[in-house]
Each structure stands twice: as structure tokens, then as C-alpha cells.
Design an enzyme around this catalytic site. Sequence first.
Site, PDB file in Angstrom:
ATOM      1  N   MET A 135       0.811  -1.216   0.000  1.00 27.34           N
ATOM      2  CA  MET A 135       0.000   0.000   0.000  1.00 27.34           C
ATOM      3  C   MET A 135       0.853   1.279   0.000  1.00 27.34           C
ATOM      4  O   MET A 135       0.498   2.261   0.650  1.00 27.34           O
ATOM      5  CB  MET A 135      -0.954  -0.011   1.201  1.00 27.34           C
ATOM      6  CG  MET A 135      -1.881  -1.212   1.232  1.00 27.34           C
ATOM      7  SD  MET A 135      -2.834  -1.425  -0.287  1.00 27.34           S
ATOM      8  CE  MET A 135      -4.118  -0.234  -0.014  1.00 27.34           C
ATOM      9  N   ARG A 136       1.965   1.258  -0.664  1.00 28.02           N
ATOM     10  CA  ARG A 136       2.821   2.456  -0.785  1.00 28.02           C
ATOM     11  C   ARG A 136       3.040   2.757  -2.244  1.00 28.02           C
ATOM     12  O   ARG A 136       3.331   1.842  -3.032  1.00 28.02           O
ATOM     13  CB  ARG A 136       4.188   2.214  -0.121  1.00 28.02           C
ATOM     14  CG  ARG A 136       4.089   1.744   1.305  1.00 28.02           C
ATOM     15  CD  ARG A 136       3.760   2.891   2.215  1.00 28.02           C
ATOM     16  NE  ARG A 136       3.498   2.440   3.581  1.00 28.02           N
ATOM     17  CZ  ARG A 136       3.246   3.256   4.588  1.00 28.02           C
ATOM     18  NH1 ARG A 136       3.207   4.561   4.399  1.00 28.02           N
ATOM     19  NH2 ARG A 136       3.008   2.782   5.782  1.00 28.02           N
ATOM     20  N   ILE A 143      11.733   3.378  -8.771  1.00 25.70           N
ATOM     21  CA  ILE A 143      11.340   2.731 -10.040  1.00 25.70           C
ATOM     22  C   ILE A 143      12.549   2.653 -10.975  1.00 25.70           C
ATOM     23  O   ILE A 143      12.854   1.601 -11.544  1.00 25.70           O
ATOM     24  CB  ILE A 143      10.169   3.494 -10.698  1.00 25.70           C
ATOM     25  CG1 ILE A 143       8.905   3.363  -9.820  1.00 25.70           C
ATOM     26  CG2 ILE A 143       9.890   2.965 -12.104  1.00 25.70           C
ATOM     27  CD1 ILE A 143       7.738   4.221 -10.264  1.00 25.70           C
ATOM     28  N   ASN A 157       1.885  -4.444 -10.474  1.00 28.09           N
ATOM     29  CA  ASN A 157       0.980  -4.177  -9.357  1.00 28.09           C
ATOM     30  C   ASN A 157      -0.380  -4.780  -9.680  1.00 28.09           C
ATOM     31  O   ASN A 157      -0.763  -4.873 -10.846  1.00 28.09           O
ATOM     32  CB  ASN A 157       0.841  -2.657  -9.162  1.00 28.09           C
ATOM     33  CG  ASN A 157      -0.047  -2.327  -7.990  1.00 28.09           C
ATOM     34  OD1 ASN A 157       0.020  -2.964  -6.929  1.00 28.09           O
ATOM     35  ND2 ASN A 157      -0.924  -1.344  -8.157  1.00 28.09           N
ATOM     36  N   HIS A 159      -4.422  -4.133  -8.881  1.00 24.83           N
ATOM     37  CA  HIS A 159      -5.298  -3.086  -8.369  1.00 24.83           C
ATOM     38  C   HIS A 159      -6.738  -3.602  -8.342  1.00 24.83           C
ATOM     39  O   HIS A 159      -7.200  -4.213  -9.316  1.00 24.83           O
ATOM     40  CB  HIS A 159      -5.194  -1.841  -9.260  1.00 24.83           C
ATOM     41  CG  HIS A 159      -6.045  -0.726  -8.760  1.00 24.83           C
ATOM     42  ND1 HIS A 159      -5.695   0.019  -7.651  1.00 24.83           N
ATOM     43  CD2 HIS A 159      -7.248  -0.268  -9.158  1.00 24.83           C
ATOM     44  CE1 HIS A 159      -6.641   0.898  -7.409  1.00 24.83           C
ATOM     45  NE2 HIS A 159      -7.607   0.748  -8.302  1.00 24.83           N
TER      46      HIS A 159
HETATM   47  C1  GRF Z   1      -5.953  -6.702  -2.995  1.00 23.15           C
HETATM   48  O1  GRF Z   1      -7.323  -6.444  -3.166  1.00 23.15           O
HETATM   49  C2  GRF Z   1      -5.146  -5.934  -4.008  1.00 23.15           C
HETATM   50  O2  GRF Z   1      -5.807  -5.731  -5.224  1.00 23.15           O
HETATM   51  C3  GRF Z   1      -4.965  -4.609  -3.307  1.00 23.15           C
HETATM   52  O3  GRF Z   1      -4.770  -4.939  -1.952  1.00 23.15           O
HETATM   53  C4  GRF Z   1      -5.428  -6.173  -1.667  1.00 23.15           C
HETATM   54  C5  GRF Z   1      -4.388  -7.055  -1.054  1.00 23.15           C
HETATM   55  O4  GRF Z   1      -4.939  -8.243  -0.580  1.00 23.15           O
HETATM   56  N1  GRF Z   1      -3.872  -3.865  -3.896  1.00 23.15           N
HETATM   57  P1  GRF Z   1      -3.984  -9.409  -0.047  1.00 23.15           P
HETATM   58  O5  GRF Z   1      -3.059  -8.808   1.000  1.00 23.15           O
HETATM   59  O6  GRF Z   1      -3.251  -9.976  -1.206  1.00 23.15           O
HETATM   60  O7  GRF Z   1      -4.955 -10.390   0.574  1.00 23.15           O
END
Ligand code: GRF
Length: 306
Positions: A135-136, A143, A157, A159
Site C-alpha cells: 500500500m505504498r 522505479i 501491481n 489493483h
Molecule cells: C488486494 O485487493 C489488491 O488488489 C490490493 O490490496 C489487496 C491485497 O490483498 N492492492 P492481499 O493482501 O493480497 O490479501
Amino acid sequence: MRHQIKVGVLISGGGSNLRAIFEACQTRKIDARVAFVGSDNPEVSGLERARKRRVPTFVVDYKAIQVQYSQHRQQMTLPADCNWKRLLKFQRLRPADTPHEALEAFFIPRLMAEARLLAYLRQQPFDLLVLAGFMRTLTPYIIDGINLDPHQPRIMNIHPALLPAFPGVDGYGDTFRYGCRVGGCTVHFVDYGEDTGPIIGQRAFRIDPGDSLETVRQRGLALEWELYPECIQLFAENRLRVIRKEYPLRGGRMVSRRVVEFVPRVYQKVIERGAVACGRSDRLEHQGDGHKGTHGAADIGKNDHQ
Ligand code: GRF
């Protein structure tokens, strides 16, 4: 045995995508193995998942760095190898007219965390870095530190929305609250913007009137667990190429976008044979020194992120 690429995974949570990737490796659905798992949070249960499988783990505690920065702002400086002017020129995480102090407060602690992350990554050879619920947002500093060959992006990534709709931290929530009839998930290469990079794969599902945010999330996650391994496998087979496409609009204006093109499997074999014949078998006999493609026709550059 087929060659396996080395995948590094970054997480911030429970790591259900990490579990799906582990399982896909174990059952040989994908030609990959997880080389390490990193996190920005020492508490997350996904780290335990990795340790149980004896996969090396590390943590860069972003929150602690942020606290340190707010208390000792004067003493904190940029990483020595970070070019501040260049960073500001190419970053797309903050509006260009953001006051200088706010830019510093946003970027400096992040850059310090990224410098530590890079130090870990440099100790661990990998072909592909996979953000699985990390989440960063990443700045151009890290990059570029990872995509050493700008023609061969190697950070993916996942999403929880059908991009380009609903970028940001709560894709399923945003989709649900908007009243969408369809939700989905997207795997994309990471570029300098937030959830803006070239799209590799997407999955969609229907949202019915009786659905709740929880059922939407569950349905989405189940698709994520299929989609992410599939996209990793495309990378492992060297079948992803990022190219720039120009599209004419009405009135003569042109719009230009970087998109992912799939190399057909049959054609890929020809490329591989050609590469071997020319002595360029780097993608076939990885030396563990990072990802090098056998085809270099991609059309992006460090200064070319949209
Ligand atoms: C997922 O929904 C992903 O798309 C989002 O964060 C969530 C992570 O879930 N970026 P997990 O930690 O893989 O269960």
C-alpha cells in the site's frame, strides 16, 4: 525442468495474493519461484506465510521513518544518489503546483524508506518485483533503481478495480459506492503515476442488487488470485512488450499511450531461437543478475513515462 524466474514480492497485509502466487509456483502453474517477501509493516501476517515456506523476508518500516521525519526534520536528508530536481520533474504523485514544503514532507520520508528498500533489493537477485497489496506508492527514484533497462519494466501491481476507473487505495469500495454494475481487477506495470501504468490483464465480474461491499471484495479477490499468476507467467515466458501507440483523434489531434502488447507464443519461440543463434540467450539462461529481455524493441525510456 523449465527455467524459473525469480519473483520478489512486496506486501502490506494478509497476503492472499502472495498465497496464490506461492501455490501457483508450487503446482508449477507458473515458471517462477518467490525469491523474497518484503513489507512496509512488521506486523503483517503475510510475512509469517513467507517464513513458514522458508522464504527470506525483510521489513522497511515506513511508518517509523515517517515519525522520525516529523520529529527530526532538520536532520533528515535525501538519499545520496537521489536527484531531487529530476524527481520533481518526473513525479506524478503530487500536482505540479504543490508548495515546496508539502512536496518535501511527502517525498523525503518516502525516499528514505525507498533507499532502504533498494538496499535490500540489491542484495537479492530477482527478475520481477510484484506488488501484492503493497500500500505504498513508488517514486521515480526507486522505479528507476529497479528498472535498470527502461525498455523492460519489471515491477507489476495488482489493483482492485477496472483501471483507469477508481485508482487509489479503495478500488472495490469506490466501485461499490459508485453503483457500478460491473467490478474487476487489473494487473499493470508500475510507472511514475498512481495506478496509471500499462495494463497487462484484467478480470471483470457482475455486481447484483443484493451484493454488499464484502461480496464484491470476495468475488474480486478470487479473480485476483487467478489473474496475478497468469500475468507473472506471461512475463516468465517473455511475452510482454511495452510499446508506444499513437492514435489519431477527430480534428487531427494525436493521442499517444504506452500499452502492453503480447508476443504470440509461436513467434516467441522464433525470437528465442534467433537469440540463441546470435549468442543472446540471456532470457534463456538467467544468471540471477536481473531481468534482461531477448527482444529490445520496446519504446519507453526513463524520461518517457506518461
Ligand atoms: C488486494 O485487493 C489488491 O488488489 C490490493 O490490496 C489487496 C491485497 O490483498 N492492492 P492481499 O493482501 O493480497 O490479501
